[in-house]
Design a protein around this motif. Structure first.
Motif, PDB file in Angstrom:
ATOM      1  N   UNK A 131       5.604   5.125   3.254  1.00  0.00           N
ATOM      2  CA  UNK A 131       4.587   5.526   4.216  1.00  0.00           C
ATOM      3  C   UNK A 131       4.716   4.852   5.561  1.00  0.00           C
ATOM      4  N   UNK A 132       5.863   4.233   5.818  1.00  0.00           N
ATOM      5  CA  UNK A 132       6.158   3.596   7.110  1.00  0.00           C
ATOM      6  C   UNK A 132       7.452   4.205   7.657  1.00  0.00           C
ATOM      7  N   UNK A 133       7.378   5.388   8.213  1.00  0.00           N
ATOM      8  CA  UNK A 133       8.583   6.069   8.699  1.00  0.00           C
ATOM      9  C   UNK A 133       8.921   5.571  10.104  1.00  0.00           C
ATOM     10  N   UNK A 158      -3.263   3.490   5.712  1.00  0.00           N
ATOM     11  CA  UNK A 158      -3.642   2.388   6.606  1.00  0.00           C
ATOM     12  C   UNK A 158      -3.404   1.025   5.972  1.00  0.00           C
ATOM     13  N   UNK A 159      -2.558   0.957   4.961  1.00  0.00           N
ATOM     14  CA  UNK A 159      -2.305  -0.315   4.287  1.00  0.00           C
ATOM     15  C   UNK A 159      -1.279  -1.150   5.060  1.00  0.00           C
ATOM     16  N   UNK A 160      -1.420  -2.470   4.946  1.00  0.00           N
ATOM     17  CA  UNK A 160      -0.465  -3.383   5.553  1.00  0.00           C
ATOM     18  C   UNK A 160      -0.604  -3.533   7.047  1.00  0.00           C
ATOM     19  N   UNK A 161      -1.798  -3.250   7.595  1.00  0.00           N
ATOM     20  CA  UNK A 161      -1.986  -3.291   9.054  1.00  0.00           C
ATOM     21  C   UNK A 161      -2.898  -4.424   9.513  1.00  0.00           C
ATOM     22  N   UNK A 162      -3.921  -4.760   8.729  1.00  0.00           N
ATOM     23  CA  UNK A 162      -4.854  -5.853   9.025  1.00  0.00           C
ATOM     24  C   UNK A 162      -5.771  -5.572  10.220  1.00  0.00           C
ATOM     25  N   UNK A 163      -5.784  -4.342  10.696  1.00  0.00           N
ATOM     26  CA  UNK A 163      -6.826  -3.855  11.593  1.00  0.00           C
ATOM     27  C   UNK A 163      -7.392  -2.643  10.869  1.00  0.00           C
ATOM     28  N   UNK A 164      -8.593  -2.775  10.364  1.00  0.00           N
ATOM     29  CA  UNK A 164      -9.053  -1.861   9.327  1.00  0.00           C
ATOM     30  C   UNK A 164      -9.709  -0.616   9.924  1.00  0.00           C
ATOM     31  N   UNK A 165      -9.134   0.535   9.590  1.00  0.00           N
ATOM     32  CA  UNK A 165      -9.667   1.809  10.078  1.00  0.00           C
ATOM     33  C   UNK A 165      -9.893   2.798   8.945  1.00  0.00           C
ATOM     34  N   UNK A 166     -10.034   2.292   7.721  1.00  0.00           N
ATOM     35  CA  UNK A 166     -10.260   3.197   6.593  1.00  0.00           C
ATOM     36  C   UNK A 166     -11.553   3.995   6.766  1.00  0.00           C
ATOM     37  N   UNK A 167     -12.578   3.363   7.327  1.00  0.00           N
ATOM     38  CA  UNK A 167     -13.839   4.080   7.522  1.00  0.00           C
ATOM     39  C   UNK A 167     -13.681   5.179   8.562  1.00  0.00           C
ATOM     40  N   UNK A 168     -12.808   4.972   9.547  1.00  0.00           N
ATOM     41  CA  UNK A 168     -12.535   6.025  10.524  1.00  0.00           C
ATOM     42  C   UNK A 168     -11.904   7.234   9.818  1.00  0.00           C
ATOM     43  N   UNK A 169     -10.958   6.946   8.929  1.00  0.00           N
ATOM     44  CA  UNK A 169     -10.294   8.029   8.197  1.00  0.00           C
ATOM     45  C   UNK A 169     -11.293   8.791   7.328  1.00  0.00           C
ATOM     46  N   UNK A 184       1.769   4.233  14.520  1.00  0.00           N
ATOM     47  CA  UNK A 184       1.374   2.820  14.547  1.00  0.00           C
ATOM     48  C   UNK A 184       2.492   1.992  15.185  1.00  0.00           C
ATOM     49  N   UNK A 185       2.162   1.301  16.281  1.00  0.00           N
ATOM     50  CA  UNK A 185       3.093   0.358  16.888  1.00  0.00           C
ATOM     51  C   UNK A 185       2.664  -1.043  16.476  1.00  0.00           C
ATOM     52  N   UNK A 186       3.508  -1.698  15.694  1.00  0.00           N
ATOM     53  CA  UNK A 186       3.120  -2.985  15.114  1.00  0.00           C
ATOM     54  C   UNK A 186       4.326  -3.628  14.459  1.00  0.00           C
ATOM     55  N   UNK A 187       4.120  -4.793  13.875  1.00  0.00           N
ATOM     56  CA  UNK A 187       5.073  -5.382  12.944  1.00  0.00           C
ATOM     57  C   UNK A 187       4.495  -5.147  11.551  1.00  0.00           C
ATOM     58  N   UNK A 324       2.652  -4.721  -4.316  1.00  0.00           N
ATOM     59  CA  UNK A 324       3.330  -5.591  -3.349  1.00  0.00           C
ATOM     60  C   UNK A 324       3.933  -4.773  -2.213  1.00  0.00           C
ATOM     61  N   UNK A 325       3.839  -5.290  -1.008  1.00  0.00           N
ATOM     62  CA  UNK A 325       4.453  -4.627   0.138  1.00  0.00           C
ATOM     63  C   UNK A 325       5.939  -4.970   0.248  1.00  0.00           C
ATOM     64  N   UNK A 326       6.301  -6.172  -0.185  1.00  0.00           N
ATOM     65  CA  UNK A 326       7.644  -6.686   0.053  1.00  0.00           C
ATOM     66  C   UNK A 326       8.447  -6.735  -1.237  1.00  0.00           C
ATOM     67  N   UNK A 327       9.746  -6.498  -1.117  1.00  0.00           N
ATOM     68  CA  UNK A 327      10.635  -6.521  -2.269  1.00  0.00           C
ATOM     69  C   UNK A 327      11.276  -7.897  -2.413  1.00  0.00           C
TER      70      UNK A 327
END
Length: 466
Positions: A131-133, A158-169, A184-187, A324-327
């Motif tokens: 989900x991160x293309x 919206x996972x792995x972002x730490x700025x929460x917009x789930x309620x917006x969705x 999304x522009x981020x790390x 987990x997000x990371x392998x």
């Protein structure tokens, strides 16, 4: 022609409802309801509950004309803009030159470097399948030299972002719209402040900045996404982006500041007596539990250490997030790319690792990122020692100005970490939704400012310490 494929299907009816944390975020009459018969994005990469229709969108970008005498002297007339589906399509030297020019040497940010971002892609963490293309923007001059880049991802969640917009969705969906996909522009997976529009130091770098931002909004329109989000940008970028129609949001983290301390005890002497006593008691518990703390850097960190740390990380994710997000491969790969910029804190019992905390070393900041311990084990105060006190000692030793200990956690305050503002910018396509979001953000910002003020007033330091 550059294209990107998305999966589409017909929307189903949804009952009108609001997320419990959304409140009166927006009014029905303020939002243009989307046509029920129109196709909207529901499953971008996987797990559609209906048979998807694959459509292709043109993601080629128009050239950006340069103006002014500086550009004429340099022999440049236009900036060429393009989208790449992998950071590997840009050489590390070209990407890193943009990152370093944007952050300056004293503020070097390891998360913006090619080595870190490519590690996420190459080990299957930030990919289309998760989900991160990647759809990174690249700006070049007429000779093909890279003038600027921006990390950008097409996201289906919206996972792995730490700025929460789930309620917006949720609110968007309640009115018949589709919030995902979004840009999304981020790390990825990293709540660290730093520039997101990375430009070389040229006479026309302001125009390169404008070109990259224009490219992102142009791409948002081409892909017909709901929104474009730039999270954890620098304060300077945050102010610039307001002028370009982005909604502004603030958040809060807890950072430790080095006041030219020579050692940990000198730092403790700036604390109120009760806080100083508590920290000393917590640190004493480590020795009484027969634990030994070690700080390893670069080649000192062996493959076995990373394997142990991955098991600790999985214990945290299994108990906290579930996925987990990371392998495992990410940690080995990232460490090989960043070398001495990686600091791994390990707690050992009888010479066997039982817990660990991962840190990256920046130009003037130590970035604390991940923590974990052995399953079915509990060591009182070890989390505070590994994540906070060892980081402070390392920052003093390395003469770093700041320790950023990650997102959330008011428990950090009494251990010397004070609240600071973080920033994000949001480009909402739907005018009615944007208006409602802006009204919400004003109220939210007032609350965050008030909380930061109160927390500073009741902070852990002596009154004479600012």
């Amino acid at each position: 022609m550059a294209v990107v494929a998305l999966s589409y299907c017909k929307p189903s009816l949804h009952p009108l409802r609001f997320h419990p944390h959304c409140g009166n975020l927006w009014k029905r009459e303020n939002v243009r309801r989307r046509s029920r018969g129109a196709s909207t994005v529901t499953a971008m990469f996987w797990r559609s509950d209906k048979s998807p229709q694959v459509r292709e969108f043109d993601i080629s970008l128009a050239n950006y004309p340069l103006t002014g005498s500086d550009t004429t002297q340099e022999g440049q007339n236009v900036i060429s803009l393009s989208v790449v589906s992998s950071i590997s399509e840009i050489t590390p030297s070209e990407w890193d030159a943009c990152a370093l020019d944007s952050s300056q040497p004293q503020s070097y940010n390891p998360f913006l470097m090619h080595g870190f971002l490519s590690s996420l892609e190459d080990t299957g963490c930030a990919t289309r399948e998760t989900g991160w293309m990647p759809l990174h923007i690249v700006a070049k001059d007429e000779s093909g030299h890279v003038l600027g880049v921006s990390p950008l991802y097409l996201k289906s969640h919206s996972y792995g972002e730490f700025v929460f917009d789930h309620s917006w969705a949720d609110a968007y969906r309640s009115f018949g719209g589709r919030y995902y996909p979004k840009l999304q522009s981020c790390v990825p997976f990293t709540p660290v402040t730093g520039p997101r529009i990375l430009t070389r130091d040229t006479p026309f770098r302001d125009q390169v900045f404008d070109a990259l931002v224009s490219a992102m909004t142009q791409l948002a329109a081409k892909l017909q996404v709901s929104s474009l989000h730039i999270t954890f940008p620098s304060g300077a970028e945050w102010n610039k982006l307001k002028e370009k129609g982005f909604s502004q949001r603030i958040g809060m983290q807890y950072h430790w500041k080095n006041r030219d301390y020579k050692n940990f005890d000198e730092f403790l002497m700036d604390m109120k007596q009760s806080k100083r006593k508590n920290i000393r008691q917590e640190r004493k518990k480590i020795g009484t539990q027969n634990l030994k703390m070690r700080r390893l850097r670069g080649d000192e960190i062996k493959a076995r250490h990373w394997d142990s740390f991955y098991d600790f990380y999985r214990n945290t994710t299994d108990n906290k997030w579930g996925t987990p997000y990371l392998t495992r491969e990410f940690f080995h790969y990232m460490a090989s790319k960043l070398g001495d910029g990686v600091l791994l804190v390990l707690a050992e019992e009888n010479e066997e690792p039982v817990a660990g905390a991962l840190n990256l070393i920046g130009g003037d900041t130590l970035f604390g990122r991940l923590w974990g311990c052995r399953p079915d084990s509990y060591y009182p105060s070890l989390h505070f020692e590994a994540c906070y006190y060892q980081a402070i000692e390392a920052a003093i030793e390395l003469n770093l100005k700041t320790v950023e200990a990650g997102a959330q956690g008011e428990h950090k305050i009494q251990r010397g970490y004070l609240p600071v503002k973080t920033y994000s910018c949001h480009y909402i396509i739907d005018e009615g939704f944007r208006q409602a979001i802006d009204e919400f953000l004003v109220r939210e910002s007032n609350q965050v400012d008030y909380v930061i003020k109160l927390l500073h007033e009741s902070g852990p330091f002596k009154e004479t310490i600012e």
